[in-house]
Design a protein around this motif. Structure first.
Motif, PDB file in Angstrom:
ATOM      1  N   GLY A  34       0.827  -1.196   0.000  1.00 14.66           N
ATOM      2  CA  GLY A  34       0.000   0.000   0.000  1.00 14.66           C
ATOM      3  C   GLY A  34       0.864   1.250   0.000  1.00 14.66           C
ATOM      4  N   SER A  35       0.416   2.310   0.635  1.00 14.20           N
ATOM      5  CA  SER A  35       1.201   3.550   0.644  1.00 14.20           C
ATOM      6  C   SER A  35       2.466   3.418   1.481  1.00 14.20           C
ATOM      7  N   ALA A  36       2.572   2.342   2.292  1.00 13.90           N
ATOM      8  CA  ALA A  36       3.785   2.113   3.089  1.00 13.90           C
ATOM      9  C   ALA A  36       4.895   1.440   2.288  1.00 13.90           C
ATOM     10  N   THR A  37       4.614   1.060   1.042  1.00 18.01           N
ATOM     11  CA  THR A  37       5.615   0.416   0.187  1.00 18.01           C
ATOM     12  C   THR A  37       6.858   1.290   0.060  1.00 18.01           C
ATOM     13  N   SER A  38       8.017   0.658   0.106  1.00 16.04           N
ATOM     14  CA  SER A  38       9.271   1.394  -0.035  1.00 16.04           C
ATOM     15  C   SER A  38       9.381   2.024  -1.420  1.00 16.04           C
ATOM     16  N   ARG A  39       9.893   3.228  -1.446  1.00 18.21           N
ATOM     17  CA  ARG A  39      10.158   3.908  -2.733  1.00 18.21           C
ATOM     18  C   ARG A  39      11.634   3.804  -3.111  1.00 18.21           C
ATOM     19  N   GLU A  40      12.408   3.077  -2.324  1.00 15.21           N
ATOM     20  CA  GLU A  40      13.841   2.985  -2.563  1.00 15.21           C
ATOM     21  C   GLU A  40      14.160   1.941  -3.640  1.00 15.21           C
ATOM     22  N   ALA A  41      15.386   1.996  -4.139  1.00 12.48           N
ATOM     23  CA  ALA A  41      15.825   1.063  -5.171  1.00 12.48           C
ATOM     24  C   ALA A  41      15.840  -0.372  -4.633  1.00 12.48           C
ATOM     25  N   VAL A  42      15.591  -1.323  -5.511  1.00 11.56           N
ATOM     26  CA  VAL A  42      15.563  -2.732  -5.101  1.00 11.56           C
ATOM     27  C   VAL A  42      16.666  -3.518  -5.806  1.00 11.56           C
ATOM     28  N   SER A  51      15.661  -3.485   3.710  1.00  9.29           N
ATOM     29  CA  SER A  51      16.092  -2.798   4.929  1.00  9.29           C
ATOM     30  C   SER A  51      15.599  -1.367   5.041  1.00  9.29           C
ATOM     31  N   HIS A  52      14.702  -0.946   4.161  1.00  9.59           N
ATOM     32  CA  HIS A  52      14.202   0.421   4.182  1.00  9.59           C
ATOM     33  C   HIS A  52      12.965   0.531   5.074  1.00  9.59           C
ATOM     34  N   PHE A  53      12.743   1.721   5.635  1.00  9.92           N
ATOM     35  CA  PHE A  53      11.590   1.898   6.513  1.00  9.92           C
ATOM     36  C   PHE A  53      10.330   2.207   5.703  1.00  9.92           C
ATOM     37  N   SER A  54       9.198   1.972   6.343  1.00 13.26           N
ATOM     38  CA  SER A  54       7.904   2.181   5.707  1.00 13.26           C
ATOM     39  C   SER A  54       7.757   3.622   5.222  1.00 13.26           C
ATOM     40  N   HIS A  55       7.243   3.773   4.017  1.00 15.32           N
ATOM     41  CA  HIS A  55       6.975   5.115   3.504  1.00 15.32           C
ATOM     42  C   HIS A  55       5.890   5.754   4.368  1.00 15.32           C
ATOM     43  N   ALA A 107       9.944  -2.133   5.250  1.00 17.89           N
ATOM     44  CA  ALA A 107       8.983  -1.931   4.166  1.00 17.89           C
ATOM     45  C   ALA A 107       9.026  -3.032   3.118  1.00 17.89           C
ATOM     46  N   VAL A 108       7.875  -3.289   2.539  1.00 20.70           N
ATOM     47  CA  VAL A 108       7.786  -4.173   1.385  1.00 20.70           C
ATOM     48  C   VAL A 108       8.254  -3.391   0.164  1.00 20.70           C
ATOM     49  N   HIS A 129       0.430   5.191   8.978  1.00 19.48           N
ATOM     50  CA  HIS A 129       0.967   4.814   7.666  1.00 19.48           C
ATOM     51  C   HIS A 129       0.763   3.326   7.372  1.00 19.48           C
ATOM     52  N   LEU A 130       0.521   2.514   8.410  1.00 20.26           N
ATOM     53  CA  LEU A 130       0.250   1.085   8.219  1.00 20.26           C
ATOM     54  C   LEU A 130      -1.246   0.781   8.222  1.00 20.26           C
ATOM     55  N   SER A 131      -2.055   1.785   8.510  1.00 20.94           N
ATOM     56  CA  SER A 131      -3.492   1.580   8.705  1.00 20.94           C
ATOM     57  C   SER A 131      -4.274   1.755   7.404  1.00 20.94           C
ATOM     58  N   ASN A 132      -5.320   0.942   7.260  1.00 18.92           N
ATOM     59  CA  ASN A 132      -6.285   1.071   6.160  1.00 18.92           C
ATOM     60  C   ASN A 132      -5.609   1.032   4.787  1.00 18.92           C
TER      61      ASN A 132
END
Length: 494
Positions: free
Chosen positions: A47-55, A62-66, A352-353, A394-397
């Motif tokens: 969801g919106s918590a998905t990492s925006r960092e490079a994979v 190892s990145h934190f939730s967006h 983060a996913v 940020h993890l809700s809904n």
């Protein structure tokens, strides 16, 4: 979305298999209940918590939730430092880091969860390699009325070995002996797929050598476990319990051959029976419970939920119990104080996913259709919507895409460990989430899968499925080589 694909689906799906050539089949029509194309939000599985960092590098998990916010980012980074800390034996001048063992499997959380990812089996047996990110769970059948009562009340999920406890600790601090060493012997299991391709699976057999404290109980049960990846745990914890329970069908009332069950387990943090949702057999109800039991069992650290300064040592291991420990007044009388346990828990909740890769590629979308047609989604439920995560909006809904129903399923004799855990019997395993699976090699440097790493890639993992998953496994094996490659490409895109 229905819980499982029912009899009508199977009539349609298998009618869609038509011969192309000797030994090959193809799917030419998709059932109406198979989603077509890319669904809204599917590329962002957290969801919106998905990492925006490079994979593209080893830090992909190892990145934190967006959306975590400045204060959350600060807590996450402190939690990360604790997660990466290497503990030392007590007494030590570094009192904030002492309390290791005396018996243990790893000196820190990161040692098992390689870069917050998946552990692996040793590539060679001891002494050529010491297992670190994989160990053996131990238990025995209940022998007393008291033990039976504890199990019945779900105050415990297993009865530990009277000498070696709940897991085999293969390492010890100076002056002590590790309990023993896990040995693995593999035998080949050839499997022939449509088109004549042969895949050789490897079947493991486990034993323990170099036992230092006497024999195991004659009825001891061994269950190998590799450390699972850490991503998305807070999102899983935020799924409403009722939504997971709603997908359970323990008596297979709909007759589709899928009878997912919940594991009811005791929560140390809540002091009550709760739905299990973490671990290979859904044996832990919350992330703080999982963190506390791992700290005690894997590293030997006392904490507010497991206040045992000697970790998993038993009454039969007198020297271990008598060894100095790291309990200190400044840490509230523990080795891992509550404040640090909370920070580690917050860190685990917010790994983060990563975003999907190539989700809209033609081969991946074809693989998605085949994944559903084969019946994989009957247990690997694509999506849930999280409820309210207290203090973490940020993890809700969030609509999330873990590809798991978080239920127990009979996976057949091939994967059976023969060791019950709570309500899970010796053939049952929790459906493993698939998100991030395609990044295993990038993050952890290998592609070993399943609870004991026996599968060397996604295809081998699929072919080990049995029991309730037998029909889906057979449907995969009946696909053409091109179709199998597309299905695997879809799984690796998750």
């Amino acid at each position: 979305m229905p819980r499982c694909l029912g009899p009508t689906f199977w009539t349609i799906a298998f009618a869609a298999f038509v011969p192309l050539a000797a030994g090959t089949v193809s799917l030419v029509a998709a059932p109406t209940d198979v989603p077509a194309g890319l669904e809204p939000g599917e590329e962002m599985p957290g969801g919106s918590a998905t990492s925006r960092e490079a994979v593209t590098d080893r830090d992909a998990f190892s990145h934190f939730s967006h959306g975590i916010g400045f204060e959350g980012e600060s807590r996450f980074k402190v939690g990360n430092a604790i997660f990466r800390k290497l503990w030392v034996a007590a007494p030590s001048s570094t009192q904030a880091s002492d309390g290791l063992g005396p018996l243990y499997n790893a000196r820190g959380c990161q040692n098992c969860h390689l870069k917050d990812g998946r552990g692996r089996p040793p590539l060679a047996n001891w002494p050529d390699e010491t297992a670190v990110s994989m160990f053996l769970r131990l238990s025995i059948p209940p022998e007393t009325e008291e033990q039976k009562q504890l199990l019945a009340e779900r105050r415990v999920s297993t009865i530990p070995d009277p000498i070696y406890g709940g897991q085999l600790q293969n390492i010890a601090i100076q002056g002590h002996d590790g309990e023993g060493q896990m040995h693995i012997a593999y035998s080949d299991v050839p499997v022939t797929l449509a088109g004549g391709q042969t895949v050789t699976l490897r079947k493991p057999t486990y034993s323990v050598a170099e036992l230092k404290y006497g024999p195991l109980h004659p009825k001891a049960m061994l269950s190998p476990r590799i450390a699972p990846p850490m991503i998305g745990l807070g999102l899983v914890e935020a799924i409403p319990e009722a939504d997971i329970r709603a997908r359970a069908d323990p008596d297979d009332a709909d007759g589709d051959g899928i009878s997912g069950r919940v594991n009811e387990v005791w929560s140390l943090s809540k002091q009550k029976v709760m739905l299990g949702r973490f671990g290979w057999k859904a044996g832990e109800p919350t992330i703080i419970d999982q963190s506390a039991t791992a700290a005690a069992g894997d590293i030997g650290l006392s904490n507010p939920l497991v206040p045992l300064p000697s970790g998993d040592c038993t009454a039969a291991q007198a020297a271990c119990l008598a060894a100095p420990n790291g309990n200190s007044e400044r840490a509230g009388g523990f080795e891992l104080p509550g404040e640090l346990l909370d920070l580690v828990t917050f860190y685990a909740q917010n790994l983060a996913v990563p975003a999907r890769r190539g989700a809209s590629d033609a081969a991946v979308l074809k693989g998605k259709m085949l994944f559903h047609q084969a019946g994989c989604a009957a247990c690997h439920t694509p999506s849930f919507t999280t409820g309210t995560a207290e203090g973490q909006p940020h993890l809700s809904n969030q609509r999330i895409w873990p590809y798991s129903d978080f239920l127990l399923h009979d996976m057949g004799e091939g994967l059976a460990d023969g060791r019950p855990e709570g309500d899970a019997d010796g053939r049952e395993w929790r459906t493993a989430p698939l998100w991030g699976i395609g990044l295993t090699e990038v993050v952890s440097g290998h592609t070993f899968l399943l609870h004991d790493g026996r599968a060397r890639n996604v295809e081998e993992a699929i072919l080990w499925h049995g029991g309730e998953a037998q029909a889906a496994r057979d449907a995969y094996a009946a696909l053409s080589a091109e179709e199998r490659a597309a299905l695997v490409a879809f799984v690796n895109s998750l």
